[in-house]
Design a protein around this motif. Sequence first.
Motif, PDB file in Angstrom:
ATOM      1  N   UNK A 353      -4.390 -33.154 -10.919  1.00 34.78           N
ATOM      2  CA  UNK A 353      -3.133 -32.998 -10.182  1.00 34.78           C
ATOM      3  C   UNK A 353      -3.345 -32.624  -8.729  1.00 34.78           C
ATOM      4  N   UNK A 354      -4.516 -32.067  -8.402  1.00 37.38           N
ATOM      5  CA  UNK A 354      -4.741 -31.576  -7.055  1.00 37.38           C
ATOM      6  C   UNK A 354      -4.162 -30.200  -6.826  1.00 37.38           C
ATOM      7  N   UNK A 355      -3.552 -29.604  -7.851  1.00 36.07           N
ATOM      8  CA  UNK A 355      -2.962 -28.269  -7.741  1.00 36.07           C
ATOM      9  C   UNK A 355      -4.008 -27.199  -8.029  1.00 36.07           C
ATOM     10  N   UNK A 356      -3.822 -25.972  -7.528  1.00 39.04           N
ATOM     11  CA  UNK A 356      -4.733 -24.881  -7.895  1.00 39.04           C
ATOM     12  C   UNK A 356      -4.710 -24.658  -9.403  1.00 39.04           C
ATOM     13  N   UNK A 357      -5.876 -24.468 -10.002  1.00 38.64           N
ATOM     14  CA  UNK A 357      -5.936 -24.221 -11.440  1.00 38.64           C
ATOM     15  C   UNK A 357      -5.196 -22.949 -11.819  1.00 38.64           C
ATOM     16  N   UNK A 358      -5.108 -22.023 -10.889  1.00 40.66           N
ATOM     17  CA  UNK A 358      -4.370 -20.784 -11.136  1.00 40.66           C
ATOM     18  C   UNK A 358      -2.927 -21.066 -11.529  1.00 40.66           C
ATOM     19  N   UNK A 359      -2.322 -22.077 -10.883  1.00 43.81           N
ATOM     20  CA  UNK A 359      -0.910 -22.382 -11.105  1.00 43.81           C
ATOM     21  C   UNK A 359      -0.705 -23.550 -12.061  1.00 43.81           C
ATOM     22  N   UNK A 360      -1.796 -24.128 -12.556  1.00 41.17           N
ATOM     23  CA  UNK A 360      -1.688 -25.320 -13.394  1.00 41.17           C
ATOM     24  C   UNK A 360      -1.732 -24.939 -14.864  1.00 41.17           C
ATOM     25  N   UNK A 361      -1.047 -25.705 -15.692  1.00 41.49           N
ATOM     26  CA  UNK A 361      -1.055 -25.482 -17.132  1.00 41.49           C
ATOM     27  C   UNK A 361      -1.661 -26.665 -17.888  1.00 41.49           C
ATOM     28  N   UNK A 362      -2.239 -27.595 -17.174  1.00 40.89           N
ATOM     29  CA  UNK A 362      -2.888 -28.730 -17.828  1.00 40.89           C
ATOM     30  C   UNK A 362      -4.321 -28.346 -18.173  1.00 40.89           C
ATOM     31  N   UNK A 363      -4.972 -29.059 -19.119  1.00 40.99           N
ATOM     32  CA  UNK A 363      -6.363 -28.753 -19.451  1.00 40.99           C
ATOM     33  C   UNK A 363      -7.269 -28.851 -18.223  1.00 40.99           C
ATOM     34  N   UNK A 364      -8.248 -27.957 -18.146  1.00 40.12           N
ATOM     35  CA  UNK A 364      -9.160 -27.968 -17.000  1.00 40.12           C
ATOM     36  C   UNK A 364     -10.018 -29.223 -17.005  1.00 40.12           C
TER      37      UNK A 364
END
Length: 382
Positions: A353-364
């Motif tokens: 997604x290009x979003x910070x993993x901190x704010x993401x809820x998708x699998x890493x």
Amino acid sequence: MLDIAEELNPWVEEGRDFAVATVVAVDGSAPRGPGAALAVDAHGTVIGSVSGGCVEGAVYELCVQALQDGRTVRERFGYSDDDAFAVGLTCGGVIDVLVTPVGAQAPALRVGVSAAARKEAVALARVARGPGDLLGRALLVRPDGSCEGGLGGHPDLDRTAAAEARAMLDTGRTGTVEIAEDGSRCRDGVTLFVESRVPPPRMIVFGAVDFATALVRAGRFLGYHVTVCDARPVFATRARFPDADELVVDWPHRYLRRTETDERTVLCVLTHDTRFDVPVLTTALRLPVAFVGAMGSRRTHEDRSRRLREAGITEGELARLRSPIGLDLGARTPEETALSITAEIVALRRGGTGLPLTDSRVPIHHDAAGSEEGKTHSRTAA
């Protein structure tokens, strides 16, 4: 094991015995995917990694044991709810590791390592699950269908395995294949783990500008074969681009029309000049490549889009253009810009997604929708 072929090849050339552990299956979140490998020689020297540190110690001991007893084993490592610090993956995933001793009696494995180290296209099929006497047996398959080694068992097993491995090699896939041991539709079969090694994907950078110098280094770091193309010989020089695999002095669109590209190729247009970028983008947007991006401001993008439409580019073709190129990192320097561009390339390739993993809820750890890498395929002989 082809994942670490370049590092392993000196051991092969010296005739060393070693054991290699390869990730053959992943369930859930794990640091490394199928094909990740760790090797240990008789002196205890280690090359590679299977988990980024989570289970390396236990895998090391399995390799040492394989060197001692000459047996191939398959071991599963996963998260322990009772003790998060026990041998396991604290990230919550599960990996299956195939540990194989590689001595003089394993010519297919040794030849496969050497071929992969030379950047040749090869596929290595190994029995990852099945009868004990077949576990770890290997078959090397080349693009022309020629083979080396064998899996043992029924004669049709090699024939079916070779066909499946060659099909996976054609698309550069690594993963598992389920086939019947005798080529028939029976309940008890074998699981083959097929590693494909193909020449590195291409990154072609159009425009020998300062930003391109940093992008070339970043592209090489990601494993691309990087070409820099510019029509101006005073800029496209080895002194300016010492890290480029190839330098081409030619008009970008003319070079793109005659050079070889495929569905893994990445095209980055940094020219900032409509004389160059409109003709090359007109060609690029009609090619079945992985990524087409162009540098410039939003105003430049709007003007460029208008010119591309006038050149006959359709709205569907124009939608493939990543412009302005790169993710929004607030980049300023050439190095930061190169990071921004390559981050977008990786995100598009892997479905990020290009979003910070901190704010993401998708699998890493995930791949783009439709990706074939690491999938399991079921087949029987025709």
